[in-house]
Design a protein around this motif. Sequence first.
Motif, mmCIF file in Angstrom:
data_model
loop_
_atom_site.group_PDB
_atom_site.id
_atom_site.type_symbol
_atom_site.label_atom_id
_atom_site.label_comp_id
_atom_site.label_asym_id
_atom_site.label_seq_id
_atom_site.Cartn_x
_atom_site.Cartn_y
_atom_site.Cartn_z
ATOM 1 N N ALA A 16 0.933 -1.362 0.184
ATOM 2 C CA ALA A 16 0.072 0.041 0.072
ATOM 3 C C ALA A 16 0.918 1.535 0.157
ATOM 4 O O ALA A 16 0.502 2.416 -0.725
ATOM 5 C CB ALA A 16 -0.859 -0.036 1.366
ATOM 6 N N LEU A 17 1.970 1.109 0.767
ATOM 7 C CA LEU A 17 2.811 2.385 0.706
ATOM 8 C C LEU A 17 3.513 2.620 -0.594
ATOM 9 O O LEU A 17 3.783 3.777 -0.919
ATOM 10 C CB LEU A 17 3.940 1.985 2.009
ATOM 11 C CG LEU A 17 4.988 3.282 2.158
ATOM 12 C CD1 LEU A 17 4.273 4.636 2.408
ATOM 13 C CD2 LEU A 17 5.944 2.638 3.216
ATOM 14 N N ILE A 18 4.052 1.612 -1.156
ATOM 15 C CA ILE A 18 4.551 1.721 -2.487
ATOM 16 C C ILE A 18 3.375 2.262 -3.473
ATOM 17 O O ILE A 18 3.747 3.197 -4.329
ATOM 18 C CB ILE A 18 4.970 0.272 -3.193
ATOM 19 C CG1 ILE A 18 6.501 -0.082 -2.174
ATOM 20 C CG2 ILE A 18 5.479 0.507 -4.537
ATOM 21 C CD1 ILE A 18 6.796 -1.373 -2.551
ATOM 22 N N ARG A 19 2.297 2.139 -3.436
ATOM 23 C CA ARG A 19 1.274 2.588 -4.140
ATOM 24 C C ARG A 19 0.942 3.742 -4.240
ATOM 25 O O ARG A 19 0.812 4.687 -4.932
ATOM 26 C CB ARG A 19 -0.139 1.772 -4.350
ATOM 27 C CG ARG A 19 -0.016 0.378 -4.771
ATOM 28 C CD ARG A 19 -1.152 -0.220 -4.994
ATOM 29 N NE ARG A 19 -2.073 -0.609 -3.643
ATOM 30 C CZ ARG A 19 -1.947 -1.742 -2.854
ATOM 31 N NH1 ARG A 19 -1.220 -2.545 -3.480
ATOM 32 N NH2 ARG A 19 -2.565 -1.700 -1.580
ATOM 33 N N PRO B 264 7.278 9.074 -8.320
ATOM 34 C CA PRO B 264 7.291 7.952 -9.602
ATOM 35 C C PRO B 264 8.785 7.107 -9.019
ATOM 36 O O PRO B 264 8.330 5.919 -8.968
ATOM 37 C CB PRO B 264 7.426 8.498 -10.913
ATOM 38 C CG PRO B 264 7.234 10.029 -10.633
ATOM 39 C CD PRO B 264 7.196 10.470 -9.389
ATOM 40 N N LEU B 265 9.918 7.468 -9.283
ATOM 41 C CA LEU B 265 11.068 6.619 -8.857
ATOM 42 C C LEU B 265 12.102 7.622 -9.024
ATOM 43 O O LEU B 265 11.787 9.129 -9.132
ATOM 44 C CB LEU B 265 11.053 5.584 -9.836
ATOM 45 C CG LEU B 265 10.478 5.723 -11.272
ATOM 46 C CD1 LEU B 265 11.488 6.027 -12.220
ATOM 47 C CD2 LEU B 265 9.888 4.314 -11.467
ATOM 48 N N ASP C 111 13.195 0.483 5.579
ATOM 49 C CA ASP C 111 13.995 0.422 4.302
ATOM 50 C C ASP C 111 13.004 0.268 3.327
ATOM 51 O O ASP C 111 12.081 -0.411 3.386
ATOM 52 C CB ASP C 111 14.867 -0.849 4.520
ATOM 53 C CG ASP C 111 15.827 -0.930 5.356
ATOM 54 O OD1 ASP C 111 16.479 0.302 5.650
ATOM 55 O OD2 ASP C 111 16.473 -1.794 5.850
ATOM 56 N N TYR C 112 13.392 0.886 2.095
ATOM 57 C CA TYR C 112 12.503 0.633 0.918
ATOM 58 C C TYR C 112 12.886 -0.251 -0.047
ATOM 59 O O TYR C 112 14.089 0.088 -0.568
ATOM 60 C CB TYR C 112 12.104 2.239 0.293
ATOM 61 C CG TYR C 112 11.285 2.888 1.202
ATOM 62 C CD1 TYR C 112 10.056 2.890 1.168
ATOM 63 C CD2 TYR C 112 11.871 3.779 2.399
ATOM 64 C CE1 TYR C 112 8.986 3.640 2.083
ATOM 65 C CE2 TYR C 112 11.057 4.472 3.330
ATOM 66 C CZ TYR C 112 9.562 4.764 2.820
ATOM 67 O OH TYR C 112 8.789 5.309 4.072
ATOM 68 N N PRO C 113 12.242 -0.992 -0.855
ATOM 69 C CA PRO C 113 12.591 -2.038 -1.636
ATOM 70 C C PRO C 113 12.997 -1.588 -2.722
ATOM 71 O O PRO C 113 12.175 -0.724 -3.548
ATOM 72 C CB PRO C 113 11.398 -3.106 -1.676
ATOM 73 C CG PRO C 113 10.426 -2.261 -1.283
ATOM 74 C CD PRO C 113 10.583 -1.355 -0.372
ATOM 75 N N VAL C 114 14.128 -2.127 -3.410
ATOM 76 C CA VAL C 114 14.420 -1.773 -4.811
ATOM 77 C C VAL C 114 13.600 -3.007 -5.558
ATOM 78 O O VAL C 114 13.882 -4.221 -5.361
ATOM 79 C CB VAL C 114 15.793 -1.720 -5.125
ATOM 80 C CG1 VAL C 114 16.128 -1.895 -6.567
ATOM 81 C CG2 VAL C 114 16.733 -0.789 -4.172
ATOM 82 N N VAL C 115 12.886 -2.638 -6.369
ATOM 83 C CA VAL C 115 11.790 -3.356 -7.243
ATOM 84 C C VAL C 115 12.605 -3.971 -8.470
ATOM 85 O O VAL C 115 13.062 -3.170 -9.573
ATOM 86 C CB VAL C 115 10.582 -2.884 -7.363
ATOM 87 C CG1 VAL C 115 9.811 -3.905 -8.020
ATOM 88 C CG2 VAL C 115 10.185 -2.185 -6.266
ATOM 89 N N GLU C 116 12.676 -5.347 -8.621
ATOM 90 C CA GLU C 116 13.317 -6.038 -9.561
ATOM 91 C C GLU C 116 14.741 -5.679 -10.199
ATOM 92 O O GLU C 116 14.874 -4.931 -11.339
ATOM 93 C CB GLU C 116 12.549 -5.924 -10.904
ATOM 94 C CG GLU C 116 11.219 -6.964 -11.010
ATOM 95 C CD GLU C 116 10.356 -6.982 -12.144
ATOM 96 O OE1 GLU C 116 11.024 -6.215 -13.029
ATOM 97 O OE2 GLU C 116 9.247 -7.010 -12.033
ATOM 98 N N LEU C 117 15.592 -5.712 -9.139
ATOM 99 C CA LEU C 117 16.981 -5.455 -9.620
ATOM 100 C C LEU C 117 17.735 -6.696 -10.079
ATOM 101 O O LEU C 117 18.263 -7.536 -9.646
ATOM 102 C CB LEU C 117 18.005 -5.189 -8.190
ATOM 103 C CG LEU C 117 19.133 -4.479 -8.278
ATOM 104 C CD1 LEU C 117 19.150 -3.366 -9.329
ATOM 105 C CD2 LEU C 117 19.831 -4.199 -7.088
ATOM 106 N N HIS D 90 10.831 3.553 -4.808
ATOM 107 C CA HIS D 90 9.669 4.385 -4.441
ATOM 108 C C HIS D 90 9.897 4.793 -3.100
ATOM 109 O O HIS D 90 9.873 4.025 -2.231
ATOM 110 C CB HIS D 90 8.520 4.096 -4.629
ATOM 111 C CG HIS D 90 8.137 3.545 -5.951
ATOM 112 N ND1 HIS D 90 7.625 4.260 -7.194
ATOM 113 C CD2 HIS D 90 8.401 2.210 -6.786
ATOM 114 C CE1 HIS D 90 7.374 3.578 -8.124
ATOM 115 N NE2 HIS D 90 8.089 2.286 -8.075
ATOM 116 N N VAL D 91 10.073 6.021 -2.728
ATOM 117 C CA VAL D 91 10.378 6.742 -1.333
ATOM 118 C C VAL D 91 9.261 7.847 -1.428
ATOM 119 O O VAL D 91 9.034 8.296 -2.345
ATOM 120 C CB VAL D 91 11.479 6.895 -1.014
ATOM 121 C CG1 VAL D 91 12.452 5.639 -0.948
ATOM 122 C CG2 VAL D 91 12.099 8.234 -1.776
ATOM 123 N N PRO D 92 8.801 8.156 0.049
ATOM 124 C CA PRO D 92 8.096 9.348 -0.090
ATOM 125 C C PRO D 92 8.647 10.731 -0.346
ATOM 126 O O PRO D 92 9.988 10.910 0.090
ATOM 127 C CB PRO D 92 7.565 9.709 1.547
ATOM 128 C CG PRO D 92 7.806 7.996 2.091
ATOM 129 C CD PRO D 92 8.973 7.522 1.225
#
Length: 442
Positions: free
Chosen positions: A36-39, A46-47, A100-106, A120-122
């Motif tokens: 939910a946080l990532i959305r 965006p990134l 910690d915020y995940p790096v998606v698909e590294l 994605h971070v705030p």
Amino acid sequence: MGRVETRQTMTTNGQRMADASGRPAQGRPAAAATAALIRRCSLLLPLFLLTACDSGSTGGQLQLNEPAGLALYKPDFLQSRKIDETQLEVRVSVSVGTVDYPVVELTPPAGDTSWRGEVHVPEGSDATLKVDWVEMGVPDLPAGLSGVLLLASYSVDIEGVSADQAVAVDISDYAIASTDEDPRPELDLDGDGYGNLRERLEGTNPNDDDEIPPEVVIVYYDIAPRIDGSYDSVWNNAQFVDAEENQLLINQVLIDKGVVQPGEDRRYRWGGMHDGEFLYLMVFAEEYGEQTPFGDSELVYDDDAIDIFWDGNNSKGASYDGVDDYHAIIPLMTSQGEANASGRSDTRLGSGDRGLPVDADMIEFAVCLCNAPGQQQVYEVKLDLQAAGIPVDEAFGLDIQLNNDVDGGERDAKWAWHNDSGEDDTWRFPVRMGTARLEAIP
């Protein structure tokens, strides 16, 4: 010698993925909350994009809130036959406070050799970005590391993440060793003063403080040779082998435009000695009859020439430090087609554009074209130790390389004594140099 500049960039493919580390992060929200946080953050930020480049390149920025993504390229200084490229992995983490915020698909490189992902971070957060390059499957490491060895690391604190913020990032910003100014014990696993990367490049065990990178111990001799480009009897006392009694061959292929096949022994070699005041080097190059030497190029390294690299305090970092890192280039011929030597009106002596300048007060040299059958071209060099910042009885960085011009114009081949990467990049990365030591004065 600087013409080709390799950029590292992070761009994006816009796909969502799992955390690159594969491990649960401390303080991370539960899976559903994270999703939910990532959305939510995707609407705000965006990134972000990391572009890392060599110090001579343009661009070189870490940009946030850019709709591009992340594609990270391997730093050039990790290129070596000693490091298994298939076992090399990059780990990227971004944290805000304890979250910690995940790096998606590294994902691993394919095609364009980049590691791709997104994060994605705030917006407005104070974030810390960290990039670690590790080698997997390294033997003889502590059990807790599971064979994973840290080779290079970069981190930056970013205040108030916003859409138009940028932070410059150079290859030289990577830490590859632990220093007094920046203690990084994780980069020097056995605490012996040689970083993990250095040990892997030298082929020694990064977890054994009794196993240090091999040295060439250059012998002391109290009679100086005459610098005239000839081999006199004084040179019978010089050091022409390394600590393992191997000849100091200049046979690592860095450039090959059809001149040699990799691994071919061209019998190029070097030797050295010192008298406590000067370092004396002799380099043997082409045999008479193998080719016609050339001295027709504006750039000295495009002609037959030697490169001498040295790092006085043996720091051997990922960039030239402006303290005691040097690169001298000595052509075989003058612009008039004569044997090159110090003191001539047409003397040719060059300095690499990354190192400190090498001037005539620091170095004296003479060459021999040696045009009799069975003879080799010879470079004879005298280097002032104090001016060059080279200590006696302490390790310093060194490499001797040979440029070869077969038919005029640009050079056709290049070989090194130590750099085994297959890339002509010692002029960019001091970490490519070998390790030498001047024998103590009796």
